[in-house]
Design a protein around this motif. Sequence first.
Motif, PDB file in Angstrom:
ATOM      1  N   ASP A 389       0.851  -1.192   0.000  1.00 33.46           N
ATOM      2  CA  ASP A 389       0.000   0.000   0.000  1.00 33.46           C
ATOM      3  C   ASP A 389       0.884   1.239   0.000  1.00 33.46           C
ATOM      4  O   ASP A 389       1.473   1.592   1.029  1.00 33.46           O
ATOM      5  N   GLU A 390       0.983   1.894  -1.150  1.00 33.75           N
ATOM      6  CA  GLU A 390       1.786   3.104  -1.305  1.00 33.75           C
ATOM      7  C   GLU A 390       3.194   2.927  -0.719  1.00 33.75           C
ATOM      8  O   GLU A 390       3.605   3.668   0.189  1.00 33.75           O
ATOM      9  N   PRO A 391       3.966   1.955  -1.213  1.00 33.01           N
ATOM     10  CA  PRO A 391       5.272   1.681  -0.598  1.00 33.01           C
ATOM     11  C   PRO A 391       6.287   2.795  -0.781  1.00 33.01           C
ATOM     12  O   PRO A 391       7.298   2.825  -0.067  1.00 33.01           O
ATOM     13  N   THR A 392       6.059   3.728  -1.727  1.00 39.29           N
ATOM     14  CA  THR A 392       7.037   4.801  -1.955  1.00 39.29           C
ATOM     15  C   THR A 392       6.434   6.185  -1.782  1.00 39.29           C
ATOM     16  O   THR A 392       7.022   7.168  -2.238  1.00 39.29           O
ATOM     17  N   SER A 393       5.264   6.262  -1.133  1.00 33.88           N
ATOM     18  CA  SER A 393       4.639   7.580  -0.978  1.00 33.88           C
ATOM     19  C   SER A 393       5.527   8.493  -0.138  1.00 33.88           C
ATOM     20  O   SER A 393       6.199   8.053   0.808  1.00 33.88           O
ATOM     21  N   ASP A 394       5.549   9.775  -0.476  1.00 32.62           N
ATOM     22  CA  ASP A 394       6.323  10.800   0.229  1.00 32.62           C
ATOM     23  C   ASP A 394       7.836  10.631   0.095  1.00 32.62           C
ATOM     24  O   ASP A 394       8.592  11.305   0.794  1.00 32.62           O
ATOM     25  N   LEU A 395       8.287   9.741  -0.778  1.00 35.76           N
ATOM     26  CA  LEU A 395       9.726   9.601  -1.003  1.00 35.76           C
ATOM     27  C   LEU A 395      10.139  10.421  -2.216  1.00 35.76           C
ATOM     28  O   LEU A 395       9.373  10.570  -3.177  1.00 35.76           O
ATOM     29  N   ASP A 396      11.349  10.936  -2.175  1.00 39.87           N
ATOM     30  CA  ASP A 396      11.842  11.682  -3.328  1.00 39.87           C
ATOM     31  C   ASP A 396      12.190  10.712  -4.455  1.00 39.87           C
ATOM     32  O   ASP A 396      12.305   9.496  -4.230  1.00 39.87           O
ATOM     33  N   PRO A 397      12.349  11.210  -5.684  1.00 38.11           N
ATOM     34  CA  PRO A 397      12.610  10.317  -6.818  1.00 38.11           C
ATOM     35  C   PRO A 397      13.833   9.428  -6.630  1.00 38.11           C
ATOM     36  O   PRO A 397      13.838   8.272  -7.074  1.00 38.11           O
ATOM     37  N   VAL A 398      14.865   9.923  -5.986  1.00 34.58           N
ATOM     38  CA  VAL A 398      16.074   9.113  -5.791  1.00 34.58           C
ATOM     39  C   VAL A 398      15.781   7.929  -4.874  1.00 34.58           C
ATOM     40  O   VAL A 398      16.142   6.777  -5.166  1.00 34.58           O
ATOM     41  N   ALA A 399      15.115   8.204  -3.738  1.00 33.92           N
ATOM     42  CA  ALA A 399      14.780   7.127  -2.806  1.00 33.92           C
ATOM     43  C   ALA A 399      13.797   6.154  -3.447  1.00 33.92           C
ATOM     44  O   ALA A 399      13.901   4.934  -3.251  1.00 33.92           O
ATOM     45  N   GLU A 400      12.850   6.671  -4.235  1.00 42.27           N
ATOM     46  CA  GLU A 400      11.893   5.799  -4.905  1.00 42.27           C
ATOM     47  C   GLU A 400      12.600   4.868  -5.878  1.00 42.27           C
ATOM     48  O   GLU A 400      12.276   3.675  -5.966  1.00 42.27           O
ATOM     49  N   ALA A 401      13.579   5.390  -6.588  1.00 43.88           N
ATOM     50  CA  ALA A 401      14.328   4.565  -7.529  1.00 43.88           C
ATOM     51  C   ALA A 401      15.071   3.444  -6.804  1.00 43.88           C
ATOM     52  O   ALA A 401      15.249   2.349  -7.359  1.00 43.88           O
ATOM     53  N   GLU A 402      15.507   3.677  -5.562  1.00 39.46           N
ATOM     54  CA  GLU A 402      16.171   2.640  -4.791  1.00 39.46           C
ATOM     55  C   GLU A 402      15.188   1.557  -4.342  1.00 39.46           C
ATOM     56  O   GLU A 402      15.566   0.387  -4.174  1.00 39.46           O
ATOM     57  N   PHE A 403      13.939   1.941  -4.155  1.00 40.53           N
ATOM     58  CA  PHE A 403      12.940   0.987  -3.674  1.00 40.53           C
ATOM     59  C   PHE A 403      12.433   0.065  -4.776  1.00 40.53           C
ATOM     60  O   PHE A 403      12.045  -1.080  -4.510  1.00 40.53           O
ATOM     61  N   ILE A 404      12.384   0.529  -5.998  1.00 40.57           N
ATOM     62  CA  ILE A 404      11.764  -0.235  -7.091  1.00 40.57           C
ATOM     63  C   ILE A 404      12.428  -1.594  -7.283  1.00 40.57           C
ATOM     64  O   ILE A 404      11.728  -2.620  -7.397  1.00 40.57           O
ATOM     65  N   PRO A 405      13.777  -1.711  -7.312  1.00 40.09           N
ATOM     66  CA  PRO A 405      14.377  -3.046  -7.433  1.00 40.09           C
ATOM     67  C   PRO A 405      14.034  -3.963  -6.260  1.00 40.09           C
ATOM     68  O   PRO A 405      13.861  -5.170  -6.435  1.00 40.09           O
ATOM     69  N   LEU A 406      13.922  -3.391  -5.051  1.00 35.54           N
ATOM     70  CA  LEU A 406      13.550  -4.202  -3.890  1.00 35.54           C
ATOM     71  C   LEU A 406      12.140  -4.757  -4.053  1.00 35.54           C
ATOM     72  O   LEU A 406      11.880  -5.923  -3.732  1.00 35.54           O
ATOM     73  N   ILE A 407      11.220  -3.911  -4.539  1.00 37.02           N
ATOM     74  CA  ILE A 407       9.840  -4.371  -4.738  1.00 37.02           C
ATOM     75  C   ILE A 407       9.803  -5.464  -5.798  1.00 37.02           C
ATOM     76  O   ILE A 407       9.075  -6.465  -5.658  1.00 37.02           O
ATOM     77  N   ARG A 408      10.595  -5.305  -6.861  1.00 35.09           N
ATOM     78  CA  ARG A 408      10.622  -6.317  -7.921  1.00 35.09           C
ATOM     79  C   ARG A 408      11.120  -7.655  -7.367  1.00 35.09           C
ATOM     80  O   ARG A 408      10.551  -8.721  -7.662  1.00 35.09           O
ATOM     81  N   GLN A 409      12.172  -7.624  -6.550  1.00 32.72           N
ATOM     82  CA  GLN A 409      12.680  -8.865  -5.952  1.00 32.72           C
ATOM     83  C   GLN A 409      11.663  -9.465  -4.982  1.00 32.72           C
ATOM     84  O   GLN A 409      11.489 -10.688  -4.927  1.00 32.72           O
ATOM     85  N   LEU A 410      11.027  -8.586  -4.221  1.00 29.17           N
ATOM     86  CA  LEU A 410      10.056  -9.050  -3.226  1.00 29.17           C
ATOM     87  C   LEU A 410       8.879  -9.751  -3.882  1.00 29.17           C
ATOM     88  O   LEU A 410       8.250 -10.644  -3.293  1.00 29.17           O
ATOM     89  N   ALA A 411       8.546  -9.374  -5.111  1.00 29.86           N
ATOM     90  CA  ALA A 411       7.373  -9.911  -5.794  1.00 29.86           C
ATOM     91  C   ALA A 411       7.617 -11.262  -6.441  1.00 29.86           C
ATOM     92  O   ALA A 411       6.661 -11.918  -6.873  1.00 29.86           O
ATOM     93  N   GLU A 412       8.857 -11.705  -6.508  1.00 34.97           N
ATOM     94  CA  GLU A 412       9.160 -12.951  -7.215  1.00 34.97           C
ATOM     95  C   GLU A 412       8.481 -14.140  -6.541  1.00 34.97           C
ATOM     96  O   GLU A 412       8.607 -14.359  -5.338  1.00 34.97           O
ATOM     97  N   GLY A 413       7.715 -14.899  -7.341  1.00 33.68           N
ATOM     98  CA  GLY A 413       7.036 -16.086  -6.841  1.00 33.68           C
ATOM     99  C   GLY A 413       5.794 -15.808  -6.036  1.00 33.68           C
ATOM    100  O   GLY A 413       5.262 -16.717  -5.385  1.00 33.68           O
ATOM    101  N   ARG A 414       5.285 -14.582  -6.061  1.00 35.22           N
ATOM    102  CA  ARG A 414       4.114 -14.213  -5.272  1.00 35.22           C
ATOM    103  C   ARG A 414       3.065 -13.550  -6.151  1.00 35.22           C
ATOM    104  O   ARG A 414       3.398 -12.968  -7.192  1.00 35.22           O
ATOM    105  N   THR A 415       1.833 -13.636  -5.708  1.00 38.02           N
ATOM    106  CA  THR A 415       0.766 -12.832  -6.293  1.00 38.02           C
ATOM    107  C   THR A 415       0.769 -11.496  -5.570  1.00 38.02           C
ATOM    108  O   THR A 415       0.589 -11.447  -4.348  1.00 38.02           O
TER     109      THR A 415
END
Length: 435
Positions: A389-415
């Motif tokens: 639920d809004e995992p990157t809300s209120d984060l600046d673009p740099v911090a958001e860019a750091e989170f996106i790969p983590l979210i992609r890894q976290l989603a592997e093998g899951r719905t």
Amino acid sequence: RGAHVGLGEMVTAAVDEIEAQEGFYSRFQPLRKAAAIGPVLIVVVVALASPVCALIMVTTLVPLVIILAFVGSSARQASDQQFEALERLSARFMDRVRALPLILAFQAEAASVNQVKAAAQSVSVRTRSVLQVAFLSSAALELFSALSVALVAVYCGFRLLGLFPVPVPEAMDLQRALFCLALAPEFYLPLRRLAAAYHDKQLGEAAAVRAQKQQPVQRPSSQGTVLDHAPALSFHHACIAYDAGAQVGPFSFVAEADQITVLVGDSGSGKTSLLKALLGLAPVASGEVRLDGRDLPEGLAASIAWAGQAPVILPASLADNIALADRTASRAQVLAAAQWAGLQGVMASRPGGLDTWLDERGSGLSGGERRRIALARARLKTSAVLLLDEPTSDLDPVAEAEFIPLIRQLAEGRTVILATHSEAVAALGRKVVRL
């Protein structure tokens, strides 16, 4: 439930009403047993020395019991009214404290003070009513206790002097008279102690009734459904309704198995409500929510990892906060999840490292660090479904860019169902549902 319970009322139930039951169980209950056994034993012993003295004691007890029964009914009603007034005062005061900026902005200080003052006066009036009933019951008990002792003393005195006007078929000497006079005050002593604790009974019973009216928060069952695969989740005209009458929906879409489904929409469109419905925290009033084409099983939360937009921080160590997702995880697993989420900076900057103590306000953690803790929890939990639920809300673009790969890894093998306003995060999804 039709009535809404305010925060002040819940605080009163959790503190004052629970505390009021302590007196009922620790004082009144033992004294009630003593009051039921003590007078009976004393009457039996006195009857061996003087049946007439025992009869006097029992005779004075009967009207006292009748009076106390009527007084007890009034005391219960007065206690209920006192608790209601106290709840109103607590709710009024807490609501005014929370709304203090608005009160100051609209210059409503005088009106708010008058409202709290009126609620406080109501508590004062109700408290006086409870005390009046308590004093009445105590006065009745003292009257009949004194009357019992006086009648026993008069009878014994007249019998010893031979002046009793009616012949009584029992022997009376000085020893028997002193024995009866010594035990006469003890006959009412357990009842007097019980009367002193009777107010605890009324408060405890009233508090128990009112505490039971506080509807418990419905939590997912700890013995929930455990999925061994990433399922497909489907919503068919699902509407979510709350107690206050608010309703969102209907929603119709399918979150494919082992894929990321992104929910986008304006604030209030129902993104968070949809996620909470899967956790069992929001009621589905109509329509259907299905898992692999079947009805949603009970306790699905056991197979769901969750990362919200306002991660909860408990007063505990950093390790304990991460391990909330899996209490059975080893320290090595917790450390691996923390490092994966990028919490090395937090551990390095604090003397305790992974054992750094955090208070409920986060001990100075930034918004990004809080979200990294939430991601570490989701990483640690073995689950087939991931809700973000809004995992990157209120984060600046740099911090958001750091989170996106983590979210992609976290989603592997899951719905995964991901709610976001960010187009960059939404690009992770195989399907985008616009609400």
